[in-house]
Design an enzyme around this catalytic site. Sequence first.
Site, PDB file in Angstrom:
ATOM      1  N   HIS A 367       0.664  -1.356   0.002  1.00  0.00           N
ATOM      2  CA  HIS A 367       0.077  -0.063   0.016  1.00  0.00           C
ATOM      3  C   HIS A 367       0.860   1.295   0.043  1.00  0.00           C
ATOM      4  CE1 HIS A 367      -3.528   2.488   1.324  1.00  0.00           C
ATOM      5  NE2 HIS A 367      -3.989   1.737   0.280  1.00  0.00           N
ATOM      6  N   CYS A 680      -8.983  -1.140 -11.814  1.00  0.00           N
ATOM      7  CA  CYS A 680      -8.269   0.085 -11.017  1.00  0.00           C
ATOM      8  C   CYS A 680      -7.171  -0.487 -10.295  1.00  0.00           C
ATOM      9  CB  CYS A 680      -9.050   0.555 -10.309  1.00  0.00           C
ATOM     10  SG  CYS A 680     -10.119  -0.652  -9.044  1.00  0.00           S
TER      11      CYS A 680
HETATM   12  C1  PEP Z   1      -6.230  -3.686  -6.022  1.00  0.00           C
HETATM   13  O1  PEP Z   1      -6.216  -4.677  -5.177  1.00  0.00           O
HETATM   14  O2  PEP Z   1      -5.741  -3.996  -7.161  1.00  0.00           O
HETATM   15  C2  PEP Z   1      -6.561  -2.459  -5.514  1.00  0.00           C
HETATM   16  C3  PEP Z   1      -6.943  -1.608  -6.453  1.00  0.00           C
HETATM   17  O3  PEP Z   1      -6.884  -2.022  -4.423  1.00  0.00           O
HETATM   18  P1  PEP Z   1      -5.603  -2.044  -3.359  1.00  0.00           P
HETATM   19  O4  PEP Z   1      -4.641  -1.881  -4.114  1.00  0.00           O
HETATM   20  O5  PEP Z   1      -6.107  -0.800  -2.735  1.00  0.00           O
HETATM   21  O6  PEP Z   1      -5.827  -3.323  -2.543  1.00  0.00           O
END
Ligand code: PEP
Length: 765
Positions: A367, A680
């Site tokens: 993250h 995304c």
């Molecule tokens: C993902 O898992 O691809 C996503 C967009 O969410 P995060 O990276 O915040 O877990």
Amino acid sequence: MSNMQLDTLRRIVQEINTSVSLHESLEIMVNQVSEAMHVDVCSIYLLDERNQRFVLMATKGLNPNAVGNVSLHTSEGLVGLVGQREEIVNLDNAPKHERFLYLPETGEEIYNSFLGVPVMYRRKVMGVLVVQNKEPQDFSEAAESFLVTLCAQLSGVIAHAHAVGNIDVFRKPNSLPTYKTFQGVSGSGGIAIGRAIILYPPADLAAVPDREADDISEELQLLDHAIASVRDEIQSLDDKMQDALMAEERALFSVFLRMLDENALPSEIKTEIRDGHWAQGAVRIVIDKHIALFAQMEDDYLRERVSDLKDLGRRILAYLQEADSSHRELTDESILIGDEISTAALVELPVDKIAAIVTTEGAMNSHMVIVARALGIPTVVGVTELPVSTLDDVEMIVDAHQGRVFINPPRRMRTRYKEIQKEEEQIAKDLKQYETKDAITPDGVAVKLYVNTGLMIDVVRGVQRGAKGVGLYRSEIPFMLRERFPGEEEQRAIYRQQLSHFANKPVVMRTLDIGADKDLPYFSIEEENSALGWRGIRFTLDHPEIFSSQIRAMLKASIGLNNLHILLPMVTSVSEVEEALYLLERDWVAVQEEEQVKITKPKIGIMVEVPSVLLQIDEFAPLVDFFSVGSNDLTQYLLAVDRNNPRVANVYSHSHPAVLRALTRLVQECHKYDKPVSICGEMAGDPLTAILLMAMGFNTLSMSSSNILRVRKAICHVPMPDAKVLLDQSLQMNNPLMVKSLLEYYFKTHGLGDMVKNSSRAVSL
Ligand code: PEP
Ligand code: MG
């Protein structure tokens, strides 16, 4: 392996962990092994990669003058054979073996039996450990397994000691600061030249960096003050526990107090301070020394006191840190380094002043890395060997394209990287023209590019770079910046900003997605297997009050703007969506009543992150308005690879054929039910894979603002028929590297070479 051997093993590893140099570690190893195994000789040869030779680095039994002076080519001798085969060689009569090479300097001709074990680190041979006996006899299986276990345990220690001591152990030391190179994983591209500043967690002894004392008498005073405070603290704990604990149970407190006597620990710490260490570093050195001594004791009781000793060290440290006013100011060339840097810790800093980030832990899609990418900060993670505590204020170059970190770089290298930085600035300038262009392929197919947001800077950059909407607002980010859960009104104001900056454009707001590596500073979720644990919608459905306050805040923020979409993260089962829909409906009705206005009902979507969803699109489709693929997590769960673990970073790839095939089918399925599907995850922001996603037919691609222009440029240059051919070819490949090469080849031969990450920019000396 017997308990005795295990004990010996543990002792050796512990002793090595406290040694100060690679040479000392190797000395300890050969002495301890020869003693524990009762062998005549134990030697360690390390591979000098540059010259392809195994160099004798330590020995017990052979001529000590041969150390550092004797070496064998990788194709020579029995040591070379162990290295080549990457397996054990166990011989009762070594001199008779065809590969035996007589080295007169060592005096080894009198030894008959030979057992050589490769020291492997990350699939590479680092060296060979050899034991020898005069007696012509095979070594037992037990001896083999002891050494194999030892070498496996020690390879990491050697690699680390190697890195901490001197990366080039074969070169004679000189007075110049040592130039070292470290490899990690590229998190967010870019190049930085600057000085390291360590971000270390509070009251963590192991993380205290080495630092010279600016003023020795001041450090001594600080120590006196800290020791006095700890004494008071322990004394009052002892008083408090008078009634609750028996005298023997409180004996520990008097042990602590005795340790804090002026002649005990404090005098040792003061000696270190007088030698030039700052007080915090001196505490770490002394406590580590005592821990090592305790750990070697045969007495179980004393061994267990190690954790008490650590506790005492932490207490002293906490007081020292409280009094520490020496926090270094960040400058424009500060390179933030640490073992693990949390998103919350990062965003609390003046981010525009961070030239780069380097951590020993984490991986490409952790993250913190995603946030660093959004902020455009070059980031390298998973640099497991980086000796963080020794690098305070040291000059470094971070080549985040290649995941490389150079410590004390030579002048030539600095000059070359300065040139590359200039070239990159030029590329960024050229990309600026794409701010006002539409993402349309040369044959006229328009692709919708959205931005992922979290911080306000993402919104500003997203608007500036022409995003057509927000495909993912990570609502956990503002939660991370606070010291408690934000209230409804506080949230409403934050969400309003996001929605109003993109008025007339869709804004997809994800409900709180915490858990796994997304920890809130005030709500830590400690779990053994957190990626499979209490995260995303699993958490919010268990806390409907938190869920509802967020939904209500989002609905209120959308009044008059009508561009709110709500996205549910980490959905696994239909029942979770049904429950969430019930709460959403309830809140929607209630807020309209309270506010006495009509609020356009937001479109509701789910994230496709858990593989179960891929197989139940037919059941989810009637419940929701849209789907959005979180390819970061989907890749993690499809490939069963922890997205944060640098050890398996090479296995984690969104170009994996299984991922590509799953996504292709998913788009077809969603469209069969007339539901739009977007993506995304970070895959959408990689120009190479973005082309494949476009060919699959995703309705929108949403990415970090730092990637929008690159992806837009790629789309403007790749005709749809070419993208479809690339997709077809990729789907037929059976491994991710081939997919990557195919795409890179196309990009390089179609004027898009500068989009290919890790391009051949390697600077070598
Ligand atoms: C993902 O898992 O691809 C996503 C967009 O969410 P995060 O990276 O915040 O877990
Ligand atoms: Mg996710």
